[in-house]
Write a protein that holds these residues in place. Sequence first.
Motif, PDB file in Angstrom:
ATOM      1  N   ALA A 121     112.294  61.898  47.619  1.00 29.31           N
ATOM      2  CA  ALA A 121     111.391  60.981  48.318  1.00 29.31           C
ATOM      3  C   ALA A 121     109.956  61.047  47.812  1.00 29.31           C
ATOM      4  O   ALA A 121     109.254  60.037  47.818  1.00 29.31           O
ATOM      5  CB  ALA A 121     111.433  61.250  49.820  1.00 29.31           C
ATOM      6  N   ASP A 122     109.489  62.224  47.369  1.00 26.40           N
ATOM      7  CA  ASP A 122     108.105  62.302  46.900  1.00 26.40           C
ATOM      8  C   ASP A 122     107.881  61.481  45.633  1.00 26.40           C
ATOM      9  O   ASP A 122     106.749  61.123  45.317  1.00 26.40           O
ATOM     10  CB  ASP A 122     107.674  63.764  46.696  1.00 26.40           C
ATOM     11  CG  ASP A 122     108.526  64.477  45.664  1.00 26.40           C
ATOM     12  OD1 ASP A 122     109.760  64.354  45.735  1.00 26.40           O
ATOM     13  OD2 ASP A 122     107.980  65.163  44.790  1.00 26.40           O
TER      14      ASP A 122
ATOM     15  N   GLU B 183     108.651  65.166  52.257  1.00 26.91           N
ATOM     16  CA  GLU B 183     109.176  64.330  51.182  1.00 26.91           C
ATOM     17  C   GLU B 183     109.918  65.123  50.106  1.00 26.91           C
ATOM     18  O   GLU B 183     110.889  64.620  49.523  1.00 26.91           O
ATOM     19  CB  GLU B 183     108.045  63.523  50.531  1.00 26.91           C
ATOM     20  CG  GLU B 183     107.470  62.424  51.404  1.00 26.91           C
ATOM     21  CD  GLU B 183     106.372  62.906  52.336  1.00 26.91           C
ATOM     22  OE1 GLU B 183     105.758  62.066  53.013  1.00 26.91           O
ATOM     23  OE2 GLU B 183     106.124  64.148  52.374  1.00 26.91           O
TER      24      GLU B 183
ATOM     25  N   ILE C  29     111.780  58.031  55.744  1.00 24.57           N
ATOM     26  CA  ILE C  29     110.822  58.811  54.952  1.00 24.57           C
ATOM     27  C   ILE C  29     109.442  58.765  55.594  1.00 24.57           C
ATOM     28  O   ILE C  29     108.736  59.778  55.676  1.00 24.57           O
ATOM     29  CB  ILE C  29     110.777  58.283  53.497  1.00 24.57           C
ATOM     30  CG1 ILE C  29     112.098  58.591  52.794  1.00 24.57           C
ATOM     31  CG2 ILE C  29     109.611  58.913  52.730  1.00 24.57           C
ATOM     32  CD1 ILE C  29     112.259  57.908  51.448  1.00 24.57           C
TER      33      ILE C  29
END
Length: 252
Positions: free
Chosen positions: A232-233, A193, A186
């Motif tokens: 991922a964000d 993201e 990441i």
Amino acid sequence: MRPKNAEIVEIVPETPTVRTLRFDLAFDAVPGQYLMVWVRGVDEVPMSISYKDGITVQLVGEATRAIFDLEVGDGLGLRGPLGNGFSLLGDSILLVGGGVGAAPLAFLGEAAKERGIEVTTILGVRCCGDLIFRERFRRIGELVITTDDGSLGICGRASAGLSCLNLQEFHQIYLCGPEPMMADVIGRCRGMETKIQASIDRYFKCGMGICGSCSIDPSGIRPCVEGPVIRADELVGTEFGRYKRGPSGRKK
């Protein structure tokens, strides 16, 4: 949800410490979902689904030792499928797996291929003897292998395989494996993201979001119900990849 009894119909040794168990029942599962596996008289532990009718188990503790002692014809209690799985998006995707994290990604990759999605995979393992599902991934699409000791493919962790790919070509990136590996990937894909989905492996006690043992600080996300697949964000700025909590709740 009460566990269903599942009889083992096949045991496939993948490596000396990894086995796949196939059952006499199939799961109506989205790739990335998991089962709570009840090893009678021992414990109940979470396991990712690697086939519609199977799980892939790594020998790591008391419960998995008991599973390794089982034979064809023996039974386990299975509760699930649970949690949120991966969302297949776009026409070209990248799978990045570390160790036994390859198991749910293989299930996902096969679903993607059935839908006509182009699939590329990076598999990272400590050494060539730890690699699982190599031929399965080759049937899905392009395969890049990395090994920590350089015994096969690119020398380095899974993230070392990113350098030989144009990441902008992928509409979505899917991760599963050790948290430090996923956090590394990441971090190397900054600005992407919202296009990355990561499957989180935490200590699950209940699988129902009650106990909070799997919660991610400081967001409070509970991977057992709001995951295990999380974008991922939603992980950026949390303790993801830095620490997690064990059975006692203590950081490790």
